[in-house]
Write a protein that holds these residues in place. Structure first.
Motif, PDB file in Angstrom:
ATOM      1  N   ALA A  14       0.891  -1.305   0.065  1.00  0.00           N
ATOM      2  CA  ALA A  14       0.140   0.040   0.236  1.00  0.00           C
ATOM      3  C   ALA A  14       0.926   1.206   0.031  1.00  0.00           C
ATOM      4  CB  ALA A  14      -1.075   0.070   1.086  1.00  0.00           C
ATOM      5  N   GLY A  15       0.636   2.118  -0.929  1.00  0.00           N
ATOM      6  CA  GLY A  15       1.156   3.570  -0.946  1.00  0.00           C
ATOM      7  C   GLY A  15       2.195   3.554  -2.016  1.00  0.00           C
ATOM      8  N   GLY A  16       2.650   2.186  -2.542  1.00  0.00           N
ATOM      9  CA  GLY A  16       3.382   2.074  -3.616  1.00  0.00           C
ATOM     10  C   GLY A  16       2.811   2.318  -5.192  1.00  0.00           C
ATOM     11  N   LEU A  80      -0.944   2.765 -17.745  1.00  0.00           N
ATOM     12  CA  LEU A  80      -2.079   3.358 -16.781  1.00  0.00           C
ATOM     13  C   LEU A  80      -0.778   3.643 -15.506  1.00  0.00           C
ATOM     14  CD1 LEU A  80      -4.526   4.201 -15.558  1.00  0.00           C
ATOM     15  CD2 LEU A  80      -4.785   1.744 -14.689  1.00  0.00           C
ATOM     16  N   GLN A  81      -0.636   4.622 -15.211  1.00  0.00           N
ATOM     17  CA  GLN A  81       0.280   4.898 -14.083  1.00  0.00           C
ATOM     18  C   GLN A  81      -0.688   4.992 -12.599  1.00  0.00           C
ATOM     19  OE1 GLN A  81       3.836   5.295 -13.710  1.00  0.00           O
ATOM     20  NE2 GLN A  81       3.432   5.339 -11.691  1.00  0.00           N
ATOM     21  N   MET A  82      -0.041   4.076 -11.841  1.00  0.00           N
ATOM     22  CA  MET A  82      -0.883   3.852 -10.484  1.00  0.00           C
ATOM     23  C   MET A  82      -0.021   4.320  -9.368  1.00  0.00           C
ATOM     24  SD  MET A  82      -2.812   0.294 -11.411  1.00  0.00           S
ATOM     25  CE  MET A  82      -1.478  -0.667 -11.748  1.00  0.00           C
ATOM     26  N   ASP A  83      -0.533   5.362  -8.723  1.00  0.00           N
ATOM     27  CA  ASP A  83       0.325   5.958  -7.557  1.00  0.00           C
ATOM     28  C   ASP A  83      -0.468   5.773  -6.212  1.00  0.00           C
ATOM     29  OD1 ASP A  83       1.561   8.481  -9.554  1.00  0.00           O
ATOM     30  OD2 ASP A  83       2.457   6.473  -9.048  1.00  0.00           O
ATOM     31  N   ASP A  84       0.114   5.865  -5.197  1.00  0.00           N
ATOM     32  CA  ASP A  84      -0.734   5.634  -3.735  1.00  0.00           C
ATOM     33  C   ASP A  84      -1.650   4.404  -3.803  1.00  0.00           C
ATOM     34  OD1 ASP A  84      -2.980   7.804  -1.974  1.00  0.00           O
ATOM     35  OD2 ASP A  84      -1.619   6.346  -1.424  1.00  0.00           O
ATOM     36  N   LEU A  85      -1.154   3.191  -4.149  1.00  0.00           N
ATOM     37  CA  LEU A  85      -2.175   2.212  -4.382  1.00  0.00           C
ATOM     38  C   LEU A  85      -2.549   1.711  -2.979  1.00  0.00           C
ATOM     39  CD1 LEU A  85      -0.059   0.360  -7.165  1.00  0.00           C
ATOM     40  CD2 LEU A  85      -2.412   0.851  -7.163  1.00  0.00           C
ATOM     41  N   ARG A  86      -3.837   1.198  -3.138  1.00  0.00           N
ATOM     42  CA  ARG A  86      -4.744   0.730  -1.659  1.00  0.00           C
ATOM     43  C   ARG A  86      -4.906  -0.586  -2.152  1.00  0.00           C
ATOM     44  NH1 ARG A  86      -8.806   5.662  -2.219  1.00  0.00           N
ATOM     45  NH2 ARG A  86      -7.086   7.552  -2.076  1.00  0.00           N
ATOM     46  N   PRO A  87      -5.104  -1.602  -0.946  1.00  0.00           N
ATOM     47  CA  PRO A  87      -5.291  -2.878  -0.904  1.00  0.00           C
ATOM     48  C   PRO A  87      -7.074  -3.045  -1.659  1.00  0.00           C
ATOM     49  CG  PRO A  87      -4.764  -2.322   1.261  1.00  0.00           C
ATOM     50  CD  PRO A  87      -4.801  -0.942   0.603  1.00  0.00           C
ATOM     51  N   ASP A  88      -7.623  -1.970  -1.677  1.00  0.00           N
ATOM     52  CA  ASP A  88      -8.892  -2.117  -2.538  1.00  0.00           C
ATOM     53  C   ASP A  88      -8.801  -1.970  -4.113  1.00  0.00           C
ATOM     54  OD1 ASP A  88     -10.715   0.935  -1.555  1.00  0.00           O
ATOM     55  OD2 ASP A  88      -8.731   0.524  -2.390  1.00  0.00           O
ATOM     56  N   ASP A  89      -7.600  -1.763  -4.341  1.00  0.00           N
ATOM     57  CA  ASP A  89      -7.318  -1.774  -5.804  1.00  0.00           C
ATOM     58  C   ASP A  89      -6.814  -3.073  -6.573  1.00  0.00           C
ATOM     59  OD1 ASP A  89      -5.540   1.492  -5.311  1.00  0.00           O
ATOM     60  OD2 ASP A  89      -7.576   1.250  -6.212  1.00  0.00           O
ATOM     61  N   THR A  90      -6.709  -4.094  -5.487  1.00  0.00           N
ATOM     62  CA  THR A  90      -6.330  -5.486  -6.020  1.00  0.00           C
ATOM     63  C   THR A  90      -7.451  -5.936  -6.817  1.00  0.00           C
ATOM     64  OG1 THR A  90      -5.201  -5.870  -3.974  1.00  0.00           O
ATOM     65  CG2 THR A  90      -6.045  -7.752  -5.202  1.00  0.00           C
ATOM     66  N   ALA A  91      -6.940  -6.147  -8.028  1.00  0.00           N
ATOM     67  CA  ALA A  91      -7.756  -6.684  -8.930  1.00  0.00           C
ATOM     68  C   ALA A  91      -7.018  -7.309 -10.202  1.00  0.00           C
ATOM     69  CB  ALA A  91      -8.886  -5.473  -9.456  1.00  0.00           C
ATOM     70  N   MET A  92      -7.914  -7.784 -11.225  1.00  0.00           N
ATOM     71  CA  MET A  92      -7.242  -8.310 -12.470  1.00  0.00           C
ATOM     72  C   MET A  92      -7.640  -6.895 -13.427  1.00  0.00           C
ATOM     73  SD  MET A  92      -5.819 -10.616 -14.297  1.00  0.00           S
ATOM     74  CE  MET A  92      -6.098 -12.141 -13.738  1.00  0.00           C
ATOM     75  N   TYR A  93      -6.588  -6.395 -14.012  1.00  0.00           N
ATOM     76  CA  TYR A  93      -6.876  -5.288 -14.869  1.00  0.00           C
ATOM     77  C   TYR A  93      -6.542  -5.326 -16.214  1.00  0.00           C
ATOM     78  CZ  TYR A  93      -6.224  -2.056 -10.690  1.00  0.00           C
ATOM     79  OH  TYR A  93      -6.498  -1.278  -9.648  1.00  0.00           O
ATOM     80  N   TYR A  94      -7.850  -4.957 -17.257  1.00  0.00           N
ATOM     81  CA  TYR A  94      -7.944  -5.219 -18.422  1.00  0.00           C
ATOM     82  C   TYR A  94      -7.819  -4.082 -19.259  1.00  0.00           C
ATOM     83  CZ  TYR A  94      -9.859  -9.487 -16.940  1.00  0.00           C
ATOM     84  OH  TYR A  94     -10.378 -10.727 -16.279  1.00  0.00           O
TER      85      TYR A  94
END
Length: 129
Positions: A14-16, A80-94
């Motif tokens: 998280a935060g990465g 897709l640049q993803m910053d400040d990632l959170r546990p609820d961002d966990t998913a398969m990305y398409y």
């Protein structure tokens, strides 16, 4: 026929940050709308971010200010640049592609699953707390 191949998935705390890439081929790039969707276990697929040939972008409220969508026309690539990632961002990305949406509701339609007909196979993102 459109081909889409995602890469860049992985595990992060998280935060990465992570950057996803999508290599696209088989279509006229300047006519298209490109987008990122995600699907967590037990949940419906949801739109994350999109960008069209006019450079218009749309984002889900949950990722605004944290995720940035971009494209490279020369490389036929979507990012897709993803910053400040959170546990609820966990998913398969398409990665997904379709025709540009017009009208007053283009923003919402650009993030709707049923507006897209070409999909990649997905890449997994796992965010730990």
């Amino acid at each position: 026929q459109v081909q889409l191949v995602e890469s860049g998935g992985g595990s992060v705390q998280a935060g990465g940050s992570l950057r996803l890439s999508c290599a696209a081929s088989g279509y006229y790039y300047d006519r298209y709308l490109l987008a990122w969707f995600r699907q967590a276990p037990g949940k419906a697929r949801e739109g994350v971010a999109s960008i069209d040939k006019y450079g218009r972008t749309s984002y889900a409220d949950s990722v605004k200010g944290r995720f940035t969508v971009s494209e490279d026309n020369a490389k036929y690539a979507l990012y897709l640049q993803m910053d400040d990632l959170r546990p609820d961002d966990t998913a398969m990305y398409y990665c997904a592609a379709d025709s540009v949406k017009y009208g007053a509701d283009w923003y919402l339609r650009s993030l709707q699953t049923d507006e897209y007909h070409s999909w990649g196979q997905g890449t997994q993102i796992t965010v730990s707390s």
